[in-house]
Design a protein around this motif. Structure first.
Motif, PDB file in Angstrom:
ATOM      1  N   THR A 185     -22.373  63.113  14.082  1.00 17.01           N
ATOM      2  CA  THR A 185     -22.646  64.359  13.369  1.00 17.01           C
ATOM      3  C   THR A 185     -21.506  64.679  12.417  1.00 17.01           C
ATOM      4  O   THR A 185     -20.341  64.596  12.794  1.00 17.01           O
ATOM      5  N   ALA A 187     -19.435  67.350  10.893  1.00 17.89           N
ATOM      6  CA  ALA A 187     -19.146  68.751  11.233  1.00 17.89           C
ATOM      7  C   ALA A 187     -18.325  69.394  10.114  1.00 17.89           C
ATOM      8  O   ALA A 187     -18.579  69.137   8.945  1.00 17.89           O
ATOM      9  N   LEU A 257     -18.432  69.760  19.040  1.00 18.09           N
ATOM     10  CA  LEU A 257     -19.114  70.113  17.795  1.00 18.09           C
ATOM     11  C   LEU A 257     -18.697  71.516  17.354  1.00 18.09           C
ATOM     12  O   LEU A 257     -18.426  71.764  16.183  1.00 18.09           O
TER      13      LEU A 257
END
Length: 573
Positions: A185, A187, A257
């Motif tokens: 991901t 971020a 995250l």
DNA sequence: GCCGTTTTCGGCCCGACTGTTTTCAGTCG
């Protein structure tokens, strides 16, 4: 010369830098930095707030002391405390503190031991190998400083979100191919959908961090490796962008995250809440007395401090935590809610494609309507149309609509705002349009008073329904107009003139903080792409991003409405 | 210097990596 918010913020940042070098109370230093951040994120001009007698003390992070200093800056243009400190600790040291690898302690040593005051002093000393002899420094650090100076000379670069996406996509794809890798991901400010990003922060879940870090630094595009460890690594890509990698186990994904998305100010504020409740939040989870109580998802992290989920776009410590506590978070507008695009060009002016192609592309996107907004005559660089050309185009649009049910093309124009605030089309034609978009395209340099008057006058024309790219800025290229935006937004709210959020990656105008403020005044918005080709219709995503960062809900955005509702919601003569 | 659903005084986020050390300070995000 009145000081702008960024200029005032800069004075506080410099004050913080110098105090930091002088080993002042770190919390006092932080208070100044925090104030600088708040001032930068404030839509209203400090100068005008002071002049109107507004109580600055009420702003978050600004107390009696800093409020007084802001008054001083507005009244005198100077900050006497900074002047005083600068006599013993040169102001230029704050340039050095911003170099990667140098912080307050090292800058202090450089200054005290070698009398280094500027980037030039530093370069000379490094070339003569004087740096490596200092206590706590060494040969490696000396090289690192020379590198940093080279980069500094090239200037800081921030990347458009669209550019960052193009760089991130293949890298994410690459990381996903490694065995044992779970989620990948992006971020950081990328995930918060900030208009520009300074670097990329990539989060990977995997049991074996070392292997991921090794694989990461072996990526084709990596130019140099800044650091590499068991759980993180940092590199420069050939494109010049820095990429930070962080690897955590899947059970920590939510906490990591959350931590890696930031913003820093938001994280600090929420961690502060956690501390008060006897909890500790870090990138591995939420802990009570060493026992892990949450961390698999971001929602869990928020729940541990009794907050609802806060969307990444809102995490700037600009009121979202308080709103979350009170159950007052906005339900942010989504791309799916958008029913049409209200700003597009054809090859009749500076667009690249025909009206038919643009319409076809809008239909393909599932839109209910598309406004054709070619330029008017004054904008000669864009081959602005004469009034008679525009009238002819209106007939073409009528014919198109008659032949093609489903999508409605709206008869419009991007009407140029003349230097005196008049509009570049006679009322007789404005009256025939479904939609009137007004924008300013030259004489950006008019002074604040004249420019403000110009826009206010343009909005006084009751035909002016939308002000397009209101600040006329180009990110990294052209400063926003110098205007009294507060007055303009109040005027727009009263007159019912909508503000555009333009989705061109270099425009994104209005910017987020102003959107948030304008919303509080009751201003209505439209989201548009300013498409000059069919591909540009895709820029709607960025307009939505900026809208979400400005706390907009679907109800704040007129083009989330079906055609008839939309037309009825516009200002009318 | 700011702030308060335990406080108007006493707190103020947290961990990884580097380089220079010989146990850790400095920097960064």
């Amino acid at each position: 010369m009145p000081k702008s918010n960024p200029e005032i913020a800069e004075l506080f940042d410099r004050l913080a830098d110098l105090l930091d070098v002088e080993d002042a109370n770190p919390f006092r230093v932080r208070a100044y930095r925090n104030a600088a951040r708040v001032i930068r994120g404030e839509s209203r001009s400090m100068t005008e707030l002071v002049e109107s007698g507004f109580d600055l003390d009420g702003l978050p992070g600004i107390g009696e002391g800093i409020a007084e200093k802001i008054h001083e800056i507005v009244d005198t243009g100077r900050l006497s405390q900074l002047d005083k400190i600068a006599k013993r600790t040169p102001l230029t040291l704050s340039d050095l503190i911003r170099l990667p690898g140098l912080g307050p302690k090292r800058v202090k040593t450089l200054y005290r031991q070698l009398n280094i005051r500027s980037a030039d002093d530093l370069r000379r000393a490094a070339r003569k190998h004087k740096i490596r002899e200092l206590p706590g420094f060494g040969e490696t650090l000396e090289h690192k400083i020379l590198d940093a100076l080279d980069r500094y000379a090239r200037g800081e670069h921030r990347w458009y979100l669209a550019e960052a996406e193009a760089i991130a996509a293949p890298l994410v794809n690459y990381l996903q191919k490694l065995d044992g890798v779970g989620k990948v991901t992006v971020a950081g400010s990328y995930r918060r959908r900030k208009e520009t990003v300074g670097d990329l922060d990539i989060l990977v879940t995997c049991r074996k961090g070392v292997r991921v870090a090794e694989y990461f630094v072996a990526y084709d595009e990596v130019e140099s490796v800044d650091s590499q460890g068991d759980t993180r690594a940092s590199v420069q890509l050939e494109s010049g962008i820095q990429v930070d990698l962080r690897v955590v186990p899947a059970a920590s994904y939510g906490a990591a995250l959350y931590y890696f998305t930031g913003s820093k100010a938001h994280n600090v504020a929420v961690r502060g809440i956690a501390v008060k409740r006897g909890l500790k939040i870090n990138e591995y989870g939420v802990f009570r007395d060493g026992e892990r109580i949450a961390g698999r998802s971001e929602k869990e992290v928020f729940a541990s401090v009794e907050l609802p989920y806060i969307e990444p776009e809102l995490r700037e410590d600009r009121g979202e935590i308080e709103a979350a506590r009170k159950g007052g978070l906005p339900e942010l507008v989504t791309i799916e809610a958008i029913r049409g695009d209200l700003h597009s060009h054809t090859n009749a002016t500076d667009g690249r494609e025909s009206l038919e192609s643009m319409a076809q592309a809008a239909r393909k996107r599932g839109y209910d309507y598309l406004a054709i907004t070619d330029h008017t005559r004054q904008v000669q660089v864009a081959h602005g149309q004469q009034p008679e050309d525009i009238e002819a185009q209106l007939d073409v649009i009528d014919e198109y609509n008659a032949r093609n049910p489903g999508l409605r093309l709206l008869k419009s124009a991007e009407v140029d705002i003349l230097e005196d605030g008049g509009l570049d089309l006679p009322d007789s034609i404005l009256r025939r349009l479904d939609l009137v978009l007004c924008a300013l395209h030259y004489r950006f340099e008019l002074d604040r008073k004249a420019q403000t008057r110009r826009l206010l006058k343009a909005m006084d024309n009751p035909h002016c329904q939308i002000l397009a790219h209101p600040l006329a800025r180009l990110i990294n290229e052209r400063e926003p107009l110098d205007i009294d935006l507060q007055r303009i937004l109040e005027h727009a709210a009263a007159a019912g003139c909508a503000m555009e959020i333009n989705g061109q990656p270099a425009r994104l105008d209005l910017p987020d903080v102003h959107v948030q403020y304008a919303r509080s005044l009751g201003v209505k918005f439209v989201l548009s792409t300013d498409a000059h080709s069919t591909g540009h219709l895709d820029y709607m995503r960025y307009a939505v991003d900026q809208a979400r960062r400005g706390w907009l809900q679907a109800g704040d955005v007129l083009n989330t409405r079906p055609l008839q509702d939309f037309l009825a919601a516009l200002r009318h003569v």
